[in-house]
Design a protein around this motif. Structure first.
Motif, PDB file in Angstrom:
ATOM      1  N   VAL A   2     -14.879  -6.202  23.829  1.00  0.00           N
ATOM      2  CA  VAL A   2     -13.793  -6.952  23.168  1.00  0.00           C
ATOM      3  C   VAL A   2     -12.862  -6.310  22.493  1.00  0.00           C
ATOM      4  CG1 VAL A   2     -13.585  -9.079  21.541  1.00  0.00           C
ATOM      5  CG2 VAL A   2     -15.585  -8.937  23.214  1.00  0.00           C
ATOM      6  N   VAL A  55      -6.457  -5.840  27.487  1.00  0.00           N
ATOM      7  CA  VAL A  55      -7.113  -6.912  28.391  1.00  0.00           C
ATOM      8  C   VAL A  55      -6.348  -6.828  29.730  1.00  0.00           C
ATOM      9  CG1 VAL A  55      -7.703  -9.305  28.523  1.00  0.00           C
ATOM     10  CG2 VAL A  55      -7.840  -8.074  26.256  1.00  0.00           C
ATOM     11  N   HIS A 100     -12.800  -6.530  28.265  1.00  0.00           N
ATOM     12  CA  HIS A 100     -13.024  -7.975  28.896  1.00  0.00           C
ATOM     13  C   HIS A 100     -12.033  -9.064  28.230  1.00  0.00           C
ATOM     14  CE1 HIS A 100     -16.578  -5.852  29.952  1.00  0.00           C
ATOM     15  NE2 HIS A 100     -16.249  -6.313  31.171  1.00  0.00           N
ATOM     16  N   TYR A 101     -12.099  -9.101  26.997  1.00  0.00           N
ATOM     17  CA  TYR A 101     -11.453 -10.078  26.223  1.00  0.00           C
ATOM     18  C   TYR A 101     -10.716  -9.516  24.893  1.00  0.00           C
ATOM     19  CZ  TYR A 101     -14.160 -13.157  29.102  1.00  0.00           C
ATOM     20  OH  TYR A 101     -14.576 -13.583  30.293  1.00  0.00           O
ATOM     21  N   CYS A 115      -8.769 -18.494  26.196  1.00  0.00           N
ATOM     22  CA  CYS A 115     -10.325 -19.060  26.628  1.00  0.00           C
ATOM     23  C   CYS A 115     -11.188 -19.160  25.453  1.00  0.00           C
ATOM     24  CB  CYS A 115     -10.933 -18.171  27.682  1.00  0.00           C
ATOM     25  SG  CYS A 115     -10.924 -16.387  27.131  1.00  0.00           S
ATOM     26  N   ILE A 129      -8.787 -16.433  21.484  1.00  0.00           N
ATOM     27  CA  ILE A 129      -9.562 -15.239  22.551  1.00  0.00           C
ATOM     28  C   ILE A 129      -8.743 -15.134  23.787  1.00  0.00           C
ATOM     29  CG2 ILE A 129     -11.810 -14.560  23.800  1.00  0.00           C
ATOM     30  CD1 ILE A 129     -12.174 -15.165  20.629  1.00  0.00           C
ATOM     31  N   GLY A 168      -8.214 -13.699  27.662  1.00  0.00           N
ATOM     32  CA  GLY A 168      -8.866 -12.900  28.816  1.00  0.00           C
ATOM     33  C   GLY A 168      -8.173 -13.634  30.047  1.00  0.00           C
TER      34      GLY A 168
END
Ligand SMILES: C=C(O[C@@H]1C=C(C(=O)O)C=C[C@H]1O)C(=O)O
Length: 361
Positions: free
Chosen positions: A93, A130, A136-137, A165, A265, A267
């Protein structure tokens, strides 16, 4: 009957701990099986499922009977899920750093502590990390209840295909802190992020009117700077004070007591409905009279509740405006689809940035 002794109570606690430990490992085994199913059904398996996690946390809160309060027990389950997910895949992250920022705190609040956090120097860098797949996020701030919107994040969406997300709300407390070298009566400057200085303006005007305020790239950066200075103070949060070993001189100096920052967040995936969702939308309109009215009318017609509207001049043409709109509901909802269809007819451009579970913690 006599009250149980300390030894007896501790024996009971040991017994329960043993059961809990067994159950937690059984839960973890099931998560590993879930991973196998995900891999078997999809070559590009997505392990982190925000909608499912939100549902689990909502169930935990709804069935809670105490004495632990619902927030506390949900935070414990947050960590349990984080550890279970890490057996499927340890998430990377990216967040707006350096270490010790509120954004890092928001990332850990949202994902739990079993993730690898990657500190980056700018909001653009988080988007890039990202987009490239190196993380990933990503977690970036989007709005503060005293200072309003964080323009950089909104601007990044104009150029990025990434989706929202999730969201996190964090209560923000700012403290005035000193290093061990600081001489209290010789302070001539205060470092902090520009937003933080603005959020503490009244306190500073009253208590330190003659001290120069110097904006730096983050609160954590401000805290870090103090290390080698004897005539400066910094304003930052608890994590930064801990991390850089600073002494807190005045706590909670923010002007509004319910100072909250909202983070999102980012993604690659679209999130299925969780039952209680929000969505964010970017709409580009020709700058004609009544543009805002035409953007908002479809929401009223379909009975969709707005939670935020921001407008910014578009960078792609002198004569268009971009609206960032947050509202209740999910892209799969019929009334939301009606809004999107109506906006398509009115606007130059409509982009749904994401539908995501409403924050549970
Ligand atoms: C176990 C799963 O995978 C992950 C872990 C979860 C959990 O520990 O409850 C929930 C959602 C996913 O992020 C699942 O999808 O059910």
């Amino acid at each position: 009957m006599a009250e149980p002794t300390l030894e007896q109570l501790r024996e009971q606690i040991d017994g329960l701990d043993e059961q809990l430990q067994g159950l937690l490992n059984k839960r973890a085994e099931l998560a590993q099986k879930v991973a196998d199913v995900k891999i078997a059904t999809d070559g590009d398996a997505v392990f982190y499922r925000p909608e499912r996690e939100a549902q689990v946390l909502r169930q935990v809160k709804a069935r809670n009977t105490g004495p632990l309060d619902a927030e506390t027990i949900a935070r414990l389950f947050r960590e349990i899920m984080s550890a279970c997910l890490a057996l499927e895949q340890r998430l990377k992250v990216a967040f707006l750093g350096p270490e010790g920022t509120f954004t890092q705190q928001a990332a850990l609040k949202h994902f739990g502590h079993a993730v690898e956090t990657i500190s980056l120097a700018a909001i653009d860098d988080v988007f890039r990390e990202v987009a490239s797949g190196a993380a990933h996020y990503g977690v970036v701030p989007v709005e503060n209840s005293t200072e309003g919107v964080i323009n950089h994040t909104l601007d990044s969406f104009m150029e990025s295909p990434l989706k929202i997300c999730g969201e996190v709300d964090l209560r923000i407390h700012h403290h005035l802190m000193l290093s061990e070298h600081t001489q209290l009566d010789k302070i001539t400057r205060i470092y902090s992020h520009q937003q933080t200085l603005a959020q503490c303006r009244k306190w500073l005007d009253t208590n330190m009117p003659r001290v120069e305020r110097i904006a730096v790239s983050s609160n954590a950066q401000a805290a870090r700077r103090l290390k080698d200075e004897w005539n400066a103070a910094a304003i930052a949060g608890d994590i930064a004070a801990d991390l850089y070993d600073l002494k807190i001189l005045h706590r909670n100096i923010e002007d509004t007591p319910d100072n909250t920052t909202r983070f999102i967040i980012i993604g690659h995936e679209e999130v299925p409905p969780s039952g209680e969702d929000k969505s964010s939308l970017l709409v580009r309109m020709k700058n004609r009279p009544g543009a805002l009215y035409h953007v908002l009318k479809p929401f009223k017609d379909a009975g969709v509740d707005l939670t935020r509207v921001e407008s910014r001049p578009s960078r792609s043409g002198n004569w268009s405006y971009v609206f960032f709109i947050d509202f209740e509901g999910h892209r799969d909802d019929e009334n939301v689809q009606a809004v999107l269809a109506a906006l398509e007819r009115e606007a130059l451009d409509v982009r749904l940035l994401g539908s995501y579970p409403r924050a549970v913690l």
